[in-house]
Enzyme design. Structure first.
Site, short mmCIF file in Angstrom:
data_model
loop_
_atom_site.label_atom_id
_atom_site.label_comp_id
_atom_site.label_asym_id
_atom_site.label_seq_id
_atom_site.Cartn_x
_atom_site.Cartn_y
_atom_site.Cartn_z
N ARG A 192 55.56 -39.24 12.78
CA ARG A 192 54.72 -38.62 13.90
C ARG A 192 54.45 -37.09 14.35
O ARG A 192 55.57 -36.74 14.41
CB ARG A 192 54.88 -39.60 15.24
CG ARG A 192 54.84 -41.05 14.97
CD ARG A 192 54.91 -42.03 16.04
NE ARG A 192 55.25 -43.19 15.55
CZ ARG A 192 54.13 -44.11 15.10
NH1 ARG A 192 53.03 -43.52 15.28
NH2 ARG A 192 54.33 -45.15 14.73
N ASP A 193 53.32 -36.83 14.49
CA ASP A 193 53.37 -35.42 15.05
C ASP A 193 53.92 -35.25 16.20
O ASP A 193 53.83 -36.08 17.28
CB ASP A 193 51.74 -34.88 14.97
CG ASP A 193 51.57 -33.38 15.07
OD1 ASP A 193 51.15 -32.79 14.19
OD2 ASP A 193 52.11 -32.72 16.20
N ILE A 194 54.63 -34.13 16.42
CA ILE A 194 55.37 -34.14 17.94
C ILE A 194 54.40 -33.60 19.03
O ILE A 194 54.57 -33.56 20.12
CB ILE A 194 56.70 -33.10 17.96
CG1 ILE A 194 56.17 -31.72 17.19
CG2 ILE A 194 57.80 -33.78 17.19
CD1 ILE A 194 57.20 -30.61 17.72
N ASN A 204 45.20 -28.18 6.58
CA ASN A 204 44.65 -26.70 7.03
C ASN A 204 45.50 -25.83 6.06
O ASN A 204 46.50 -26.15 5.39
CB ASN A 204 45.34 -26.37 8.34
CG ASN A 204 44.69 -26.99 9.41
OD1 ASN A 204 43.22 -27.49 9.31
ND2 ASN A 204 45.41 -27.63 10.16
N GLU A 222 50.30 -23.73 10.58
CA GLU A 222 51.55 -23.20 11.14
C GLU A 222 52.82 -23.39 10.35
O GLU A 222 53.73 -22.58 10.36
CB GLU A 222 51.80 -23.94 12.68
CG GLU A 222 50.70 -23.36 13.66
CD GLU A 222 50.79 -23.99 14.92
OE1 GLU A 222 51.62 -25.03 15.23
OE2 GLU A 222 50.25 -23.51 15.97
N VAL A 223 52.84 -24.45 9.84
CA VAL A 223 54.05 -24.74 8.84
C VAL A 223 53.63 -24.49 7.32
O VAL A 223 52.63 -25.19 7.08
CB VAL A 223 54.47 -26.05 9.02
CG1 VAL A 223 56.00 -26.38 8.25
CG2 VAL A 223 55.04 -26.32 10.53
N HIS A 269 50.83 -30.15 4.38
CA HIS A 269 51.01 -31.36 5.39
C HIS A 269 49.33 -31.87 5.56
O HIS A 269 48.65 -31.06 6.00
CB HIS A 269 51.53 -31.30 6.69
CG HIS A 269 51.55 -30.12 7.50
ND1 HIS A 269 51.63 -28.76 7.00
CD2 HIS A 269 50.83 -29.96 8.40
CE1 HIS A 269 51.33 -27.78 7.95
NE2 HIS A 269 50.82 -28.60 8.92
N HIS A 292 47.17 -34.28 8.06
CA HIS A 292 47.31 -34.79 9.19
C HIS A 292 46.17 -36.03 9.28
O HIS A 292 45.34 -35.93 8.75
CB HIS A 292 46.54 -33.98 10.33
CG HIS A 292 47.16 -32.61 10.65
ND1 HIS A 292 48.17 -32.53 11.81
CD2 HIS A 292 47.18 -31.32 10.21
CE1 HIS A 292 48.58 -31.20 11.88
NE2 HIS A 292 48.15 -30.35 10.69
#
Lengths: 114, 114
Positions: free
Chosen positions: B29-31, B87, B95-96, B100, B102
């Protein structure tokens, strides 16, 4: 699929603005672009949604992203950035039921993604 | 990659809320969820961006989508719909720098996607 818009493009019955093509994949400009660069990348095979993926489709779906990054490079947005989106069903706004990857670039994008 | 947040999750040094795991893939889960369902699906292999994809990554990237659809089913959003986003670089808000996906669902989404 006789009544599928994207299958008609694959067969050449409708002519999109093609930016890339190989045996398995077609990429063309979205007719309603949401950014300076907005390309659709589709498998030639008719797969309606992400829910219809089978294990043996994995390599084909991955290739869509290899093509997207190649096209991003050609379009000059690979380094500045681009967003890739695949919508599934109504809540996501999927309109054509033939899997398609949106590659969007050339401007700064917001979060959440819609 | 010692300083990569997602590699630390793969190694178990940071514990996300995991919803799926196999030998090659981790989903959690995305924080900072942007919808009732917001899951990140990552390859365990460290690949920074879509621009770094090589041909032999295709199957792995495709598998991320097979996992996303499986998780969407479990989370009860497969039929109502979900949006998948990857992305790449700054304009897209990456950002990371570990690829990944989403997977976002459980509400109606707008267009453009950010």
């Amino acid at each position: 699929m006789a009544d599928c818009l994207f299958c008609k493009m694959v067969k050449g019955e409708i002519k999109p603005d093609i930016v890339y093509e190989d045996e398995e994949i077609l990429a063309f400009r979205d007719i309603s672009p949401q950014a300076p660069v907005h390309i659709l990348v589709i498998p030639k095979q008719h797969i309606p949604t992400l829910n219809d993926l089978e294990k043996d489709h994995a390599e084909l779906i991955g290739k869509l992203f290899l093509v997207a990054s190649k096209v991003a490079e050609k379009e000059g947005v690979a380094q500045t950035g681009y967003r890739t989106i695949i919508n599934c069903n109504r809540d996501a706004g999927q309109e054509v039921f033939h899997i398609h990857l949106h590659m969007i670039g050339g401007r700064s994008m917001k979060w959440p993604p819609g």
